[in-house]
Scaffold this motif. Structure first.
Motif, mmCIF file in Angstrom:
data_model
loop_
_atom_site.group_PDB
_atom_site.id
_atom_site.type_symbol
_atom_site.label_atom_id
_atom_site.label_comp_id
_atom_site.label_asym_id
_atom_site.label_seq_id
_atom_site.Cartn_x
_atom_site.Cartn_y
_atom_site.Cartn_z
ATOM 1 N N LYS A 1 3.828 -2.824 8.998
ATOM 2 C CA LYS A 1 3.065 -2.391 7.975
ATOM 3 C C LYS A 1 2.401 -3.702 7.155
ATOM 4 O O LYS A 1 1.219 -3.550 6.556
ATOM 5 N N ARG B 1 3.918 -5.037 4.727
ATOM 6 C CA ARG B 1 4.471 -4.550 3.571
ATOM 7 C C ARG B 1 5.357 -5.702 3.022
ATOM 8 O O ARG B 1 6.054 -6.121 3.552
ATOM 9 N N SER C 1 4.835 5.614 3.824
ATOM 10 C CA SER C 1 3.558 6.112 4.575
ATOM 11 C C SER C 1 3.274 4.984 6.070
ATOM 12 O O SER C 1 3.501 3.895 5.997
ATOM 13 N N ASN D 1 0.535 3.963 7.182
ATOM 14 C CA ASN D 1 -0.472 3.061 7.179
ATOM 15 C C ASN D 1 -0.187 1.624 7.193
ATOM 16 O O ASN D 1 0.928 1.367 6.568
ATOM 17 N N SER E 1 -3.519 5.915 3.067
ATOM 18 C CA SER E 1 -2.211 6.688 3.744
ATOM 19 C C SER E 1 -2.824 7.805 4.872
ATOM 20 O O SER E 1 -3.968 8.293 4.585
ATOM 21 N N GLU F 1 1.414 11.337 -1.259
ATOM 22 C CA GLU F 1 2.462 10.960 -1.145
ATOM 23 C C GLU F 1 3.201 11.582 -2.285
ATOM 24 O O GLU F 1 2.708 12.088 -3.317
HETATM 25 MG MG MG Z 1 2.336 3.799 1.258
#
Ligand code: MG
Ligand code: AMP
Length: 351
Positions: free
Chosen positions: A57, A59, A144, A146, A152, A181
């Motif tokens: 991700k 992230r 999510s 994405n 998302s 979400e």
């Molecule tokens: Mg998310």
């Protein structure tokens, strides 16, 4: 890595669930459908897979993951305590689009919780999601699907390119029924606190729990360096590739119309997000409706797909905003994030 895309609903569902479960048990990532948005799932018992979620991700590692369980009874495998208020929430809203933050069992990996001693839990209403959790035999951490900063995904095709070669399997369960979400509520403070608005509304939570605080991140812009209860809320999300401006108030459409004319006069390519019936007001723009003004459920289903469609080489996006009540608060919150809080209040119409 080759990415397989398997579609549910063609008579092969049981085999697809088994395949997904097997991959998850082995420590691979699998994209799963849920009723909210598509999730990038990993077994909570596979630290390597949990780490790959953050890598795939892009992230930040302090942004924790939501743990998905197949039935409320699985909560005790992850949460150290399940207070009465949590039981009441499970009974009323599970399976469904509500995430509850509870104290974490010490044996649950800190990679799941971004180092916090709390854990976010959800039992999805998507039958496919629950079948896959059952097939894996273990709770699944699934943010999510994405890549960080992208809207998302609410359809499997949103991910075909974004995750190609990064995951072995995408399970296609069709368009997501909710589209935004889950609502996130924390039961770890003195009072219940809404951390993220979703399809389970603030008034539904208050009806059941009494007073519920609302985190500043739901509608406010966070000051740099401020601490937040939902770490995910501090990142700019769902950012389209160009600046986006939101308009509120009765004159939103007419102010957008003159702004559009000005921008087109400057040779700019402009996207407009409006409500049903307003499409013809914006000639020269790339126009998308997010649904009827009063129908927040349809707006939630469409918002992320519309943001993705408008990632098409535009210079600016101008957008209406739904009333921030009920499920409209969730749509409004996602739009604020997409627009980096660039919100213009238009004057009320003269009586
Ligand atoms: Mg998310
Ligand atoms: P995502 O799954 O990508 O939609 O994001 C999950 C959201 O839940 C993020 O906003 C997280 O910050 C939030 N979240 C997950 N775990 C916790 C936790 N333990 N405490 C507070 N918020 C959490």
């Amino acid at each position: 890595m080759k990415t397989e895309l398997l579609q549910l609903g063609a008579g092969q569902d049981a085999a697809i669930y088994r395949r997904a479960g097997e991959l998850l048990r082995e420590g691979s990532l699998v994209v799963i459908p849920t009723e909210t948005v598509y999730g990038l799932a990993a077994s909570i018992e596979r630290e390597g897979a949990l780490r790959s979620i953050y890598e795939v991700k892009g992230r930040p590692s302090d942004n924790p993951l939501i743990v998905h369980i197949a039935e409320p009874g699985m909560a005790a495998r992850v949460a150290r305590e399940v207070p009465k208020a949590a039981e009441a929430l499970f009974k009323r809203f599970w399976p469904g689009p509500l995430t509850v933050v509870l104290p974490k069992r010490p044996e649950v990996s800190p990679i799941v919780s971004g180092g916090l001693d709390t854990v976010a839990l959800r039992c999805p209403s998507s039958a496919a999601a629950r079948e896959i959790i059952r097939a894996a035999g273990v709770p699944l951490a699934a943010p999510s699907a994405n890549r960080s900063g992208r809207p998302s995904p609410t359809r499997a095709e949103h991910l075909r390119e974004e995750l190609a070669g990064r995951v072995p399997l995408i399970v296609d369960g069709g368009p997501c029924a909710v589209g935004v979400e889950s609502t996130v509520v924390s039961l770890c403070g003195a009072r219940p606190r809404l951390l993220r608005p979703g399809a389970v509304t603030l008034s539904q939570l208050r009806e059941l729990l009494g007073p519920v605080d609302v985190d500043e991140a739901v509608t406010g812009e966070l000051a740099a360096g401020s601490t937040v209860s939902a770490p995910g809320m501090k990142y700019r999300h769902y950012a389209p590739a160009c600046p986006m401006t939101l308009y509120r108030g009765a004159r939103a459409a007419s102010v957008m119309k003159s702004e559009l004319a000005r921008l087109i006069g400057e040779g700019k390519k402009v996207g407009v997000i409006c409500f049903d019936g307003e499409e013809t007001l914006f000639p020269g723009a790339e126009v998308r409706s997010i649904g009827p003004r009063e129908n927040h459920l349809v707006q939630a289903q469409r918002i992320f797909a519309v943001l993705r469609e408008l990632d098409c080489g535009l210079d600016r996006i101008l957008s209406v905003t739904p009333d921030p009540d009920g499920v409209g608060l969730a749509v409004y919150n996602r739009m604020l994030k997409a627009a980096g809080h660039d919100l213009r209040q238009t004057e009320e119409e003269e009586a």
